[in-house]
Motif scaffolding. Structure first.
Motif, PDB file in Angstrom:
ATOM      1  N   GLU A 620      59.744 -17.393  55.360  1.00 21.95           N
ATOM      2  CA  GLU A 620      61.083 -17.700  54.856  1.00 21.95           C
ATOM      3  C   GLU A 620      61.033 -18.549  53.601  1.00 21.95           C
ATOM      4  O   GLU A 620      61.882 -18.410  52.711  1.00 21.95           O
ATOM      5  CB  GLU A 620      61.885 -18.390  55.952  1.00 21.95           C
ATOM      6  N   MET A 621      60.005 -19.425  53.498  1.00 24.86           N
ATOM      7  CA  MET A 621      59.865 -20.217  52.274  1.00 24.86           C
ATOM      8  C   MET A 621      59.589 -19.306  51.083  1.00 24.86           C
ATOM      9  O   MET A 621      60.107 -19.512  49.979  1.00 24.86           O
ATOM     10  CB  MET A 621      58.723 -21.233  52.415  1.00 24.86           C
ATOM     11  N   GLU A 622      58.811 -18.273  51.310  1.00 25.90           N
ATOM     12  CA  GLU A 622      58.520 -17.319  50.235  1.00 25.90           C
ATOM     13  C   GLU A 622      59.769 -16.507  49.894  1.00 25.90           C
ATOM     14  O   GLU A 622      60.051 -16.231  48.718  1.00 25.90           O
ATOM     15  CB  GLU A 622      57.372 -16.393  50.682  1.00 25.90           C
ATOM     16  N   ASP A 631      65.838  -6.271  49.116  1.00 29.46           N
ATOM     17  CA  ASP A 631      66.770  -5.144  49.222  1.00 29.46           C
ATOM     18  C   ASP A 631      66.167  -4.073  50.104  1.00 29.46           C
ATOM     19  O   ASP A 631      65.135  -4.278  50.747  1.00 29.46           O
ATOM     20  CB  ASP A 631      67.106  -4.598  47.824  1.00 29.46           C
ATOM     21  N   LYS A 632      66.813  -2.911  50.073  1.00 26.24           N
ATOM     22  CA  LYS A 632      66.385  -1.818  50.943  1.00 26.24           C
ATOM     23  C   LYS A 632      64.956  -1.383  50.623  1.00 26.24           C
ATOM     24  O   LYS A 632      64.157  -1.121  51.525  1.00 26.24           O
ATOM     25  CB  LYS A 632      67.366  -0.649  50.782  1.00 26.24           C
ATOM     26  N   ASN A 633      64.659  -1.304  49.345  1.00 24.88           N
ATOM     27  CA  ASN A 633      63.301  -0.874  48.955  1.00 24.88           C
ATOM     28  C   ASN A 633      62.240  -1.874  49.443  1.00 24.88           C
ATOM     29  O   ASN A 633      61.169  -1.495  49.907  1.00 24.88           O
ATOM     30  CB  ASN A 633      63.214  -0.742  47.433  1.00 24.88           C
ATOM     31  N   TYR A 634      62.555  -3.134  49.281  1.00 25.69           N
ATOM     32  CA  TYR A 634      61.615  -4.185  49.707  1.00 25.69           C
ATOM     33  C   TYR A 634      61.378  -4.090  51.211  1.00 25.69           C
ATOM     34  O   TYR A 634      60.242  -4.151  51.687  1.00 25.69           O
ATOM     35  CB  TYR A 634      62.179  -5.556  49.337  1.00 25.69           C
ATOM     36  N   ILE A 635      62.479  -3.929  51.985  1.00 30.49           N
ATOM     37  CA  ILE A 635      62.372  -3.854  53.434  1.00 30.49           C
ATOM     38  C   ILE A 635      61.596  -2.613  53.838  1.00 30.49           C
ATOM     39  O   ILE A 635      60.755  -2.651  54.750  1.00 30.49           O
ATOM     40  CB  ILE A 635      63.762  -3.875  54.080  1.00 30.49           C
ATOM     41  N   ASN A 636      61.851  -1.501  53.144  1.00 35.17           N
ATOM     42  CA  ASN A 636      61.123  -0.268  53.479  1.00 35.17           C
ATOM     43  C   ASN A 636      59.610  -0.451  53.267  1.00 35.17           C
ATOM     44  O   ASN A 636      58.797   0.077  54.016  1.00 35.17           O
ATOM     45  CB  ASN A 636      61.644   0.897  52.639  1.00 35.17           C
ATOM     46  N   ASP A 646      57.979  -9.944  59.188  1.00 39.06           N
ATOM     47  CA  ASP A 646      58.293 -10.307  57.808  1.00 39.06           C
ATOM     48  C   ASP A 646      59.632  -9.721  57.380  1.00 39.06           C
ATOM     49  O   ASP A 646      60.473 -10.389  56.736  1.00 39.06           O
ATOM     50  CB  ASP A 646      57.195  -9.812  56.864  1.00 39.06           C
ATOM     51  N   ALA A 647      59.859  -8.450  57.768  1.00 37.22           N
ATOM     52  CA  ALA A 647      61.102  -7.767  57.368  1.00 37.22           C
ATOM     53  C   ALA A 647      62.315  -8.452  57.989  1.00 37.22           C
ATOM     54  O   ALA A 647      63.342  -8.685  57.319  1.00 37.22           O
ATOM     55  CB  ALA A 647      61.033  -6.304  57.789  1.00 37.22           C
ATOM     56  N   ILE A 648      62.177  -8.811  59.297  1.00 35.98           N
ATOM     57  CA  ILE A 648      63.303  -9.437  60.003  1.00 35.98           C
ATOM     58  C   ILE A 648      63.619 -10.800  59.416  1.00 35.98           C
ATOM     59  O   ILE A 648      64.789 -11.142  59.159  1.00 35.98           O
ATOM     60  CB  ILE A 648      62.983  -9.532  61.500  1.00 35.98           C
ATOM     61  N   CYS A 649      62.542 -11.632  59.208  1.00 33.65           N
ATOM     62  CA  CYS A 649      62.762 -12.978  58.675  1.00 33.65           C
ATOM     63  C   CYS A 649      63.319 -12.913  57.244  1.00 33.65           C
ATOM     64  O   CYS A 649      64.179 -13.718  56.862  1.00 33.65           O
ATOM     65  CB  CYS A 649      61.464 -13.766  58.701  1.00 33.65           C
ATOM     66  N   ASP A 650      62.786 -11.992  56.453  1.00 32.36           N
ATOM     67  CA  ASP A 650      63.291 -11.842  55.084  1.00 32.36           C
ATOM     68  C   ASP A 650      64.758 -11.435  55.085  1.00 32.36           C
ATOM     69  O   ASP A 650      65.577 -11.943  54.295  1.00 32.36           O
ATOM     70  CB  ASP A 650      62.460 -10.802  54.324  1.00 32.36           C
ATOM     71  N   LEU A 651      65.122 -10.488  55.966  1.00 31.27           N
ATOM     72  CA  LEU A 651      66.525 -10.058  56.058  1.00 31.27           C
ATOM     73  C   LEU A 651      67.421 -11.217  56.478  1.00 31.27           C
ATOM     74  O   LEU A 651      68.554 -11.357  56.007  1.00 31.27           O
ATOM     75  CB  LEU A 651      66.655  -8.911  57.067  1.00 31.27           C
ATOM     76  N   HIS A 652      66.884 -12.081  57.363  1.00 34.66           N
ATOM     77  CA  HIS A 652      67.665 -13.221  57.802  1.00 34.66           C
ATOM     78  C   HIS A 652      67.934 -14.172  56.649  1.00 34.66           C
ATOM     79  O   HIS A 652      69.042 -14.710  56.493  1.00 34.66           O
ATOM     80  CB  HIS A 652      66.931 -13.953  58.934  1.00 34.66           C
ATOM     81  N   ILE A 653      66.927 -14.359  55.776  1.00 30.93           N
ATOM     82  CA  ILE A 653      67.113 -15.211  54.605  1.00 30.93           C
ATOM     83  C   ILE A 653      68.137 -14.587  53.661  1.00 30.93           C
ATOM     84  O   ILE A 653      69.015 -15.272  53.106  1.00 30.93           O
ATOM     85  CB  ILE A 653      65.762 -15.429  53.886  1.00 30.93           C
ATOM     86  N   ARG A 654      68.008 -13.269  53.472  1.00 33.53           N
ATOM     87  CA  ARG A 654      68.982 -12.596  52.589  1.00 33.53           C
ATOM     88  C   ARG A 654      70.381 -12.716  53.193  1.00 33.53           C
ATOM     89  O   ARG A 654      71.370 -12.957  52.469  1.00 33.53           O
ATOM     90  CB  ARG A 654      68.592 -11.121  52.441  1.00 33.53           C
ATOM     91  N   LEU A 655      70.510 -12.551  54.543  1.00 35.23           N
ATOM     92  CA  LEU A 655      71.808 -12.674  55.210  1.00 35.23           C
ATOM     93  C   LEU A 655      72.386 -14.058  54.992  1.00 35.23           C
ATOM     94  O   LEU A 655      73.579 -14.213  54.622  1.00 35.23           O
ATOM     95  CB  LEU A 655      71.649 -12.394  56.701  1.00 35.23           C
ATOM     96  N   GLN A 656      71.525 -15.097  55.207  1.00 33.66           N
ATOM     97  CA  GLN A 656      71.983 -16.476  55.040  1.00 33.66           C
ATOM     98  C   GLN A 656      72.405 -16.725  53.593  1.00 33.66           C
ATOM     99  O   GLN A 656      73.416 -17.387  53.323  1.00 33.66           O
ATOM    100  CB  GLN A 656      70.862 -17.441  55.452  1.00 33.66           C
ATOM    101  N   TYR A 657      71.609 -16.166  52.678  1.00 32.63           N
ATOM    102  CA  TYR A 657      71.903 -16.330  51.250  1.00 32.63           C
ATOM    103  C   TYR A 657      73.247 -15.698  50.902  1.00 32.63           C
ATOM    104  O   TYR A 657      74.094 -16.311  50.219  1.00 32.63           O
ATOM    105  CB  TYR A 657      70.763 -15.702  50.430  1.00 32.63           C
TER     106      TYR A 657
END
Length: 738
Positions: A620-622, A631-636, A646-657
């Motif tokens: 999440e720090m990263e 975005d979608k491409n990154y998650i894919n 990694d995908a779930i935590c990253d999506l959570h950061i994007r959601l929070q953002y």
């Protein structure tokens, strides 16, 4: 069985000989001249026998003026009874012209002398003739074949002269029968003798007598029977002693013996060897293990005892002699002296200088060894006597002397430190000896026990240093040694202080832990959050571990490994830093985990729990560095790599953002934003439920693995991504107008 002789040699011997002197008078002869030959020949065989002598001479061509010479020779021959005048007529030189040849005739003496070619000179002479009588062989000699000595210069005296001697008639007869050997010419006649007083002399005959000595007596025999009998009949024992003793080999070297002691040979037993006195220095150079000499040092000894101590040792052991030595474990005594030896065939004893090597009894050997040993322990510098102790042990074939020497020296010391010091010095001297190991181990163990009983916190370092020196001999393993040296310290000071003291002097922490398992105590303190105040290296490491764990509990809110909840708002930077300290310290202490298995496993469980959180925090720090990039491409891309977490935590950061952006808040928590009444402006009820599922799934990663119940799949993640992407396309104004 053939007798064993310690002495068996040939020697020179002195015998008496009588010199008789006879002043012998005799008539000289000379070689016959030509005139004599002519005259005798004419008288004996001339055919002119009826002619006058002068006529015959003239006819032979002899001038008249020299006829007087012939007359003079004829007168001389008549005087010497070589020629005579017939009818007892008198010869007169003045009547030479009147004599016929037939007036003369040749006597029997003349015929004999004529045959020998000599005639008397008419002169009387005296010869001083010597006749020698060998009393031993009964031989009468013109001249001996050996050198003669006066009695004063020989080893015999007049007592050796027997009764049988020559009288004057014997001497005269011998001379008359041996005139040619005395240098008389043919025809010379002895007129008379004048005898001088006979003189007794001596001669020395080399290798004439064999001398033998066995273990009981001496035997003396000459090579020829006559001399042997003469010695037995005429020589006193004192004379025999003088003759033998006169030889140089029977003299001791100058300066070796201040006084030659006297002994009775019959009282000397166990004779090993008898040597000539001249060989004393060679005898003292014999190789040996250990020697004791009252005089010259035996230079080829492996070990020599001081002369001043030898005198006392000999006196205490009742030993009389010049020197003793050990060889092959046996004791021999060297006795140089003058010995009274029974002489076969004689009533009294012969006094003779000898060197006797005597084999001493085991009892004497033990007395000498014991005397030497006592000197070793009585000396002011006993360490210098270690070589002597080695020899005593080697000779006796037992370790008693070394053991008693060690015990005595150690016992004399005032304190344990001095005892160990002297023992270690002895160990340096004896370490290579086969017999030392058992003595050393026994003594070292006793000293170590005494040392350990005196250990305190103040003297531990000093005592341990001495103990380690002893343990080099004992070869105890670290655990066994440390258990001994720390025993008293643990009883008096407790485990922690004892451990600190031991660790400060021992690099092997595990060995110390084998004695005092302070690690288990420290681990319990770490888990309980208790302060560790130890100054030991291990204590400081455990204290650091405890501080890190306490801070991690505070940062995460997780004080028990099994707790589900964790602080959602973690100071990520500090958390990672503290966890790194915890991780590093735990790795350093891992090598001691066997000393606290249960407790260390609990510490590892905390590490595993915090490591899971660190993974999420790291992801999440990263992600927070550029949340819009998720975005979608990154998650894919994450999903293709199966990096679901990694995908779930990253999506959570994007959601929070996105939610903070839409609500105009800063760092608000996802749960709070999703629970805001205004969320319905952006998400439908179904979408809201899905975002709550995303948040819960992310939060499940902070729970213990065994308690996680989050369910996700690639399809679900992609669905969440669609909703988050939808929020990313919205803004606050458009949502307000809708």
């Amino acid at each position: 069985m053939e007798n064993k002789y310690f002495i068996n040699f040939e020697t020179a011997w002195s015998f008496p000989i009588i010199q008789y002197v006879a002043n012998t008078s005799y008539v000289e002869v000379r070689k016959a001249s030509g005139i004599v030959y002519i005259l005798i020949e004419l008288i004996r065989e001339s055919e002119y026998i009826e002619e006058k002598l002068v006529v015959t001479l003239k006819n032979l061509g002899v001038p008249y003026d020299i006829h007087y010479i012939f007359g003079g020779e004829l007168a001389n021959m008549i005087d010497l009874r070589i020629v005579t005048m017939k009818a007892n007529r008198e010869f007169s030189l003045s009547l030479l012209d009147m004599y016929y040849i037939s007036d003369f005739e040749v006597t029997e003496l003349g015929k004999r002398l004529f045959a020998e070619g000599t005639i008397p000179t008419g002169n009387n002479s005296i010869k001083k003739l010597n006749v020698y009588y060998d009393l031993a062989t009964k031989d009468i000699l013109v001249k001996p074949n050996y050198r003669l000595f006066r009695y004063d210069n020989s080893s015999i005296d007049e007592s050796c002269i027997g009764k049988a001697q020559l009288n004057n008639d014997d001497v005269e007869l011998f001379i008359s029968e041996n005139m040619n050997r005395y240098g008389f010419r043919k025809g010379e006649a002895i007129a008379g003798y004048e005898h001088e007083t006979p003189e007794a002399l001596a001669y020395k005959l080399e290798d004439a007598v064999v001398v033998q000595i066995d273990n009981e007596k001496m035997y003396l025999s000459a090579h020829d029977k006559a001399r042997n009998s003469y010695i037995k009949e005429n020589y006193a024992v004192d004379v025999i002693s003088n003759i033998i003793g006169a030889k140089k080999k029977y003299h001791f070297p100058d300066g070796v013996l201040s006084k030659i002691p006297r002994y009775d040979y019959s009282e000397v037993c166990n004779v090993e060897q008898i040597t000539m006195p001249s060989q004393l220095l060679n005898m003292l150079a014999v190789k040996n293990q250990l020697s004791l000499s009252t005089g010259i040092v035996m230079k080829n000894s492996e070990c020599v005892i001081d002369k001043n101590e030898v005198l006392e040792i000999f006196e205490q052991g009742g030993i009389e002699g010049y020197a003793c030595y050990f060889e092959n474990g046996k004791l021999y005594k060297i006795i140089p002296g003058n010995f009274g030896v029974e002489l076969e065939g004689f009533q009294s004893k012969c006094q003779i200088n000898l060197i006797i090597t005597q084999y001493m009894s085991d009892e004497h050997a033990t007395q000498v060894l014991r005397g030497v040993f006592l000197k070793c322990i009585e000396t002011e510098e006993p360490i210098k006597r270690c070589n002597v102790i080695k020899k005593l042990t080697e000779i006796s074939c037992c370790k008693d002397y070394a053991e008693q020497f060690t015990f005595s020296l150690v016992k004399k010391q005032k304190n344990t430190e001095d005892q160990i010091d002297i023992f270690l010095k002895l160990n340096n001297q004896f370490a290579k000896e086969k017999w030392w190991s058992e003595i050393a181990i026994s003594q070292a163990q006793d000293l170590l026990n005494d040392l350990c009983a005196q250990v305190t916190i103040d003297n531990f370092g000093e005592k341990n240093s001495l103990g380690e020196s002893l343990n080099k001999i004992l070869k105890k393993n670290d655990l066994e040694y440390l258990s001994l040296i720390a025993r008293n310290l643990i009883l008096t000071e407790g485990d922690e202080i004892a451990y600190e003291a031991m660790e400060s002097l021992n690099d092997n922490t595990e060995s110390v832990l084998g004695v005092i398992n302070i690690f288990n105590t420290y681990c319990v303190s770490v888990l309980n959050g208790e302060t560790i105040s130890s100054q030991s290296k291990l204590g400081r490491q455990c204290a650091l571990l405890g501080q890190a764990l306490s801070e991690l509990k505070e940062l995460t809110g997780i004080s028990e490994v099994t707790e589900d909840a964790a602080e959602l708002d973690i100071d990520a930077g500090r958390f990672i830093q503290v966890l790194a300290t915890y991780d590093d310290t735990l790795k350093k202490l891992e090598k001691y985990k066997l000393y606290a298995v249960e407790q260390f496993n609990a510490l590892l469980a905390f590490h595993e729990r915090y490591a899971d959180i660190r993974e999420i925090v790291g992801i999440e720090m990263e992600a927070l560095k550029n949340p819009s990039h998720i975005d979608k491409n990154y998650i894919n891309q994450m999903l293709k790599k199966s990096r679901y977490k990694d995908a779930i935590c990253d999506l959570h950061i994007r959601l929070q953002y996105e939610l903070n952006r839409l609500f105009g808040t800063h760092n608000a928590q996802t749960y709070d934003l999703l629970s805001d009444d205004g969320i319905t402006r952006y998400l439908s009820e179904v979408e809201l439920r899905e975002m709550h599922d995303l948040r819960k799934c992310r939060n499940e990663f902070q729970h213990p693995t065994v308690k996680r119940s989050n369910k996700y799949s690639e399809r679900i993640i992609k669905g969440w991504c669609e909703i988050v992407e939808k929020l990313g396309g919205m803004d606050h104004e458009s949502c307000s107008e809708n």
